[in-house]
Structures are given as structure tokens and as C-alpha cells.
Design an enzyme around this catalytic site. Structure first.
Site, PDB file in Angstrom:
ATOM      1  N   TYR A   1       0.859  -1.185   0.000  1.00  0.00           N
ATOM      2  CA  TYR A   1       0.000   0.000   0.000  1.00  0.00           C
ATOM      3  C   TYR A   1       0.893   1.231   0.000  1.00  0.00           C
ATOM      4  O   TYR A   1       2.047   1.166  -0.405  1.00  0.00           O
ATOM      5  CB  TYR A   1      -0.952  -0.095   1.213  1.00  0.00           C
ATOM      6  CG  TYR A   1      -2.112   0.846   1.144  1.00  0.00           C
ATOM      7  CD1 TYR A   1      -2.919   0.921   0.003  1.00  0.00           C
ATOM      8  CD2 TYR A   1      -2.410   1.688   2.212  1.00  0.00           C
ATOM      9  CE1 TYR A   1      -3.972   1.810  -0.066  1.00  0.00           C
ATOM     10  CE2 TYR A   1      -3.465   2.566   2.148  1.00  0.00           C
ATOM     11  CZ  TYR A   1      -4.237   2.625   1.008  1.00  0.00           C
ATOM     12  OH  TYR A   1      -5.268   3.504   0.942  1.00  0.00           O
TER      13      TYR A   1
ATOM     14  N   LYS B   1     -21.517 -18.981 -10.959  1.00  0.00           N
ATOM     15  CA  LYS B   1     -20.633 -18.956 -12.142  1.00  0.00           C
ATOM     16  C   LYS B   1     -19.205 -18.619 -11.702  1.00  0.00           C
ATOM     17  O   LYS B   1     -18.243 -19.197 -12.199  1.00  0.00           O
ATOM     18  CB  LYS B   1     -21.113 -17.906 -13.151  1.00  0.00           C
ATOM     19  CG  LYS B   1     -22.468 -18.208 -13.767  1.00  0.00           C
ATOM     20  CD  LYS B   1     -22.365 -19.026 -15.033  1.00  0.00           C
ATOM     21  CE  LYS B   1     -23.756 -19.451 -15.471  1.00  0.00           C
ATOM     22  NZ  LYS B   1     -23.790 -20.416 -16.543  1.00  0.00           N
TER      23      LYS B   1
HETATM   24  O1  LMR Z   1     -26.542 -21.441 -15.638  1.00  0.00           O
HETATM   25  C1  LMR Z   1     -26.645 -22.534 -16.225  1.00  0.00           C
HETATM   26  O2  LMR Z   1     -26.677 -23.612 -15.623  1.00  0.00           O
HETATM   27  C2  LMR Z   1     -26.676 -22.594 -17.712  1.00  0.00           C
HETATM   28  C3  LMR Z   1     -27.069 -21.353 -18.397  1.00  0.00           C
HETATM   29  O3  LMR Z   1     -26.141 -20.321 -18.237  1.00  0.00           O
HETATM   30  C4  LMR Z   1     -28.473 -20.901 -18.098  1.00  0.00           C
HETATM   31  O4  LMR Z   1     -28.681 -19.693 -18.078  1.00  0.00           O
HETATM   32  O5  LMR Z   1     -29.340 -21.741 -17.910  1.00  0.00           O
HETATM   33 MG    MG Z   2     -26.993 -18.399 -18.185  1.00  0.00          MG
END
Ligand code: LMR
Ligand code: MG
Ligand code: NAD
Length: 465
Positions: A111, A166
Site C-alpha cells: 500500500y 458462475k
Molecule cells: O446457468 C446454467 O446452468 C446454464 C445457463 O447459463 C443458463 O442460463 O441456464
Molecule cells: Mg446463463
């Protein structure tokens, strides 16, 4: 009824003089629940408290079990918790430091004041951000909440669990730091401006669950106006994995893609991208179906994508609902909504039909209903064989893109990724229940990233040797 992975935990207080645990378990079983674990929380001479984990089919069944158990003499349900909600408590991801800060010397390095020299170096040469910040291994997972799974439009806060999921998958499968960012706007221009403003911090942008047709303009504009790669996962991730699955399914049915009639249902983000990849791969007869039936020439569509679609697909100009155009189809690909493909429709398909029912969480038709009539069946779910889900693609494609610092993700890279996924399964291993590698197959990310890096170099978009 789809199989369920729903588990509830009931905290029960029971009076041992009035009831035995066996009697409680029998009552739960009779109400349709399946007792999978018992934990003793407090044991007294008369009263005992236990946590009972029960597998249930759905929320209705859960309520029935709770009412049933509460109605037994000598038992009271103190608390009901859902195991899935428990794993979401406090969110599913966190930011971690790579270095410890234990003294002033370390503090002054990571920092102020020392960090200022690093900032100045990057200010002089912005490309150094790739070496001296997290940028090179950071992806933003961005949604406006307008097409979340098959749930449709939900609040941006409600999209967060999916985007956090995700991000977990990016980390788990490709060691990429992904940030879930849900936007409180559905305005195309505003979304574009926000993402452009965020771009200095990221090596790539993964757009997620943004409804069509807005997703097309958002992606196209960002690709033109930014120098980091942009990838709408529901379009291209899905299309890549679908194409990989189709390549392998066709090896089993011994049909050529050029000769197949392919019905794509749900011409939104995923359906449009799947169709484009199928056409690029040589498909000669793709018929797209949405709520109003087959998309065909001679009709006026108010969105540019469907006008394009009508022009480039359906060579025999077939018209009518899904139940009509499904006749003699070799392949059905559903990216629309749960339960809309009927057993009678499947029976009308050509010999050795291939059905990809990919709507989440409920597929267009359940495998148990379609299985007797299909040669190859796939869904988007992890609880059936042949999971065609974009999780097979996005970790590997971004790993490759980040490693070669690609400026874009082009058609050649997408096709290379599809072939890499398909070829992960050898000819000997390939069978009706194994056309697509499993998510935990570590070879997948490696194969995709190598193929994508090669294609990026071949097409001149790689910026790092
Ligand atoms: O999220 C998932 O499992 C797959 C895909 O991106 C979805 O929107 O269904
Ligand atoms: Mg999706
Ligand atoms: N398995 C996977 O990897 C994967 C990937 C992406 C999307 N999906 C699923 O596919 C579906 C669509 O996702 P999207 O991102 O393309 O959404 P989207 O909103 O862009 O498109 C959905 C399309 O389906 C159409 N549709 C809805 N109900 C229909 C019906 N009864 N008959 C015909 N058409 C219908 C809509 O009009 C729309 O054009 C969702 O269920 C999503 O979960 C699965």
C-alpha cells in the site's frame, strides 16, 4: 416429476416417554420423505433434540412432512432449514489476499507509499496492468437479471446467487478470479456504458443471463468499443457445448449434419447462437420455433434477429407449431421453457432421434419420458447423463483467452473449442449416455484452452506469445 436434490433439516424436540424415533421416521417416510441423516443435538433423560436431514421432492412435500411431524404427540418441530439455503448463507465466494500484512514494511510495499511507484509505471505503460494487477486473471460476470436460467426476468439482487455460482465455477475449473456484478438497469445504452467503464479492471467480460434481443446489441457494441474480449455465455458457451454434443451424437446415429432436419426451439440468446454455429458447421435444414410457431419467410418480424433468422433457415418454409414442424426431425434442441416437448412429438421424429432438452432448471421434456423413444438424450442438468451445460465451455475458453491475452473471441476460436470438447471423448468411450465429457473431467479445460490459444494465434488475435 423431476428428481430432486432438495434436502431439509428439521430440528425436532421429542419426549421419549411419548414417542420413539422409529415412529417419527415411519411418519416421515409415509409422507414421501427420505431420512438421510440424524444428528443428536441434546440428549436428556426425557427430552431429546435431534436434527433430521430429509430428502424431499419439493416444497409442498416439505410442508406436508412438517405438518405431519408437528401433529405427532410428543414431538415439536423447532426449526426448519433448507440445506441449499444454508450453503448460500453469507454468499458463496470471498476475496482473498495473496500476501500477509504483518508489519509496517509490508504495509508500505503493498500500500502507500511504495504502491505509488507501481501505479506510475502502469500509468506510463497501461499494458503493465496485465503483469502488475489482477487484470490478467480477472473476469467480470455481468447480468441485468433479465433472463436468469429459465426463470426469466428477476431482480438483479436475485440474480446474484447464479452469478456467484458462475464465479465459483470459473475458480474451480480454471483458477480464474471472477466477479459477480448484477446491474440495476435494463437499459441497453446504460449497460454498455457501465461495462465500458469497468473494463480497466478486467481481462475479459462474461455477459450472463441478459435477455434477447438486447443481448445481441450489448455484445456487438462492446466487442467493437472495448479492447478486452466479451463473451455472452448463454449464446456462445451454450452453442459451443451443443455443437460438441451434436458432433458426437451424429457419430452414433451415423448421420451427416448437412442432411439432418434440426428443430431449434426458443429463438432467444441461446437458440440464435446455436443456429449460427450449426449453419457454420454445415447444417442444411434448421427450423427455428418460438412461441408463435416456426420462424419462416414471408412473415414480418419486428426484431432484426428473427428477420435474419427467417432469411437464413427453414429452406422448406415450414410453418405451424412445434407439434407440426417436429415431424421427421433428426435432432431437437430446446432452449426455451420446461415441459413443452410432448412424448407424442418425439414419436413423430425421424429414426434415431436426438433430443437436447436444455431449458433450466426444467427441461423441455424429462429424460424418463423421452428415453423409450430417443437414441440420444441430453439435458442441461447435472442429475442426468449427458449434461450439455455452458459450464463445460466458459472456464476453458477464458483460460485460453486470458493466457494468450486475446483481444477477441472469434468464430474460429469457438469452433476450435467445440471440437476440443467433442474430442475429449475417444471413439471407444463414446456411447448414447456419454456424448459429452463430464464437468469434472480435468482434460476439458486443458483441451479447450490449448485449442483456443492455437486458433487465436492462427487468426491474429493473440497479443502474447
Ligand atoms: O446457468 C446454467 O446452468 C446454464 C445457463 O447459463 C443458463 O442460463 O441456464
Ligand atoms: Mg446463463
Ligand atoms: N443448458 C445450458 O447450458 C443452457 C444455456 C443457456 C440457456 N439455457 C436455457 O435455455 C433457456 C433460454 O435461455 P436464453 O438465455 O436463450 O433465454 P432468452 O430469454 O434469450 O430466450 C428464450 C426464448 O425462448 C422462447 N420461449 C419461451 N417459452 C417458449 C415456448 N413455450 N415455446 C417456444 N418458445 C418459447 C422465448 O420467446 C425466447 O425467444 C433457459 O431455460 C435457459 O436456462 C440452457
Amino acid at each position: 416429476m423431476a428428481r430432486s436434490n432438495m434436502h431439509v433439516i428439521l430440528r425436532l424436540e421429542m419426549d421419549k416417554k411419548q414417542i420413539t424415533f422409529g415412529e417419527i421416521a415411519t411418519s416421515i417416510n409415509n409422507s414421501g420423505g427420505d431420512v438421510v441423516a440424524i444428528d443428536v443435538i441434546k440428549e436428556g433423560p426425557v427430552m431429546t433434540i435431534r436434527d433430521i436431514t430429509i430428502k424431499v421432492a419439493n416444497e409442498k412435500e416439505q410442508q406436508r412432512i412438517v405438518n405431519e411431524v408437528n401433529g405427532l404427540a410428543g414431538v415439536s418441530v423447532r426449526h426448519v432449514s433448507d440445506r441449499t439455503f444454508l450453503v448460500h448463507l453469507g454468499g458463496k465466494i470471498e476475496v482473498k489476499s495473496k500476501l500477509d500484512i504483518n508489519n509496517r514494511e509490508q504495509l508500505s510495499q503493498v500500500y502507500t507509499p511504495e504502491v505509488a511507484r507501481v501505479s506510475q509505471a502502469i500509468d506510463t505503460n497501461p499494458l503493465l496492468a496485465y503483469n502488475l494487477t489482477i487484470k490478467n486473471n480477472a473476469v467480470a460476470v455481468i447480468s441485468d437479471g433479465t433472463a436468469v436460467l429459465g426463470l426469466g426476468k428477476i431482480k438483479p439482487e436475485a440474480a446474484m446467487p447464479v452469478m456467484e455460482g458462475k464465479a465459483m465455477l470459473f475458480k474451480r475449473f480454471a483458477n480464474i478470479n471472477a466477479y459477480p456484478l448484477c446491474l440495476n438497469t435494463t437499459d441497453t445504452e446504460e449497460i454498455i456504458q457501465v461495462i465500458k467503464a469497468l473494463s480497466p479492471s478486467f481481462g475479459g467480460i462474461n455477459l450472463e443471463d441478459i435477455a434477447s434481443p438486447q443481448c445481441f446489441e450489448i455484445e456487438e457494441r462492446l466487442k467493437k468499443e472495448m479492447d478486452i474480449p466479451v463473451f455472452h455465455d448463454d449464446q456462445h458457451g451454450t452453442a459451443i457445448v451443443v455443437l460438441a454434443g451434436i458432433f458426437n451424437a451424429l457419430k452414433l446415429t451415423k448421420k451427416n449434419i448437412e442432411d439432418c432436419k434440426i428443430v431449434v426451439c426458443g429463438i432467444g440468446a441461446a437458440g440464435t447462437a446455436i443456429t449460427k454455429m450449426l449453419l457454420n458447421a454445415g447444417a442444411g435444414n434448421v427450423v427455428g420455433v418460438d412461441r408463435e410457431g416456426a420462424i419462416h419467410k414471408g412473415n414480418n418480424y419486428d426484431n432484426a434477429t428473427w428477420s435474419w433468422y427467417a432469411k437464413h433457415t427453414n429452406p422448406n418454409n415450414e410453418q405451424g407449431p412445434l407439434s407440426t414442424v417436429i415431424k421427421d426431425a433428426d435432432i431437437f434442441i430446446g432452449v426455451s421453457a420446461g415441459g413443452i416437448l410432448k412424448v407424442d412429438d418425439v414419436k413423430k421424429m425421424a429414426k434415431n432421434p436426438v433430443v437436447f432438452a436444455l431449458a433450466n432448471p426444467n427441461p423441455e421434456i424429462l429424460p424418463e419420458d423421452a428415453d423409450p423413444y430417443v437414441r440420444v438424450m441430453a439435458t442441461g442438468r447435472s442429475d442426468y447423463p449427458n449434461q450439455v451445460n455452458n459450464v463445460l465451455c466458459f472456464p476453458g475458453i477464458f483460460r485460453g483467452v486470458l493466457d494468450c491475452r486475446a483481444s477477441a473471441i472469434n468464430e474460429e476460436m469457438k469452433l476450435a473449442a467445440a471440437k476440443a470438447i467433442a474430442s475429449t471423448i475417444s471413439e471407444d468411450e463414446l456411447n448414447e449416455e456419454y456424448i459429452i465429457p463430464g464437468v469434472f473431467n480435468t482434460q476439458v479445460v486443458q483441451n479447450i484452452s490449448e485449442a483456443v490459444i492455437q486458433a487465436a494465434h492462427d487468426t491474429g488475435v493473440a497479443r502474447k506469445v
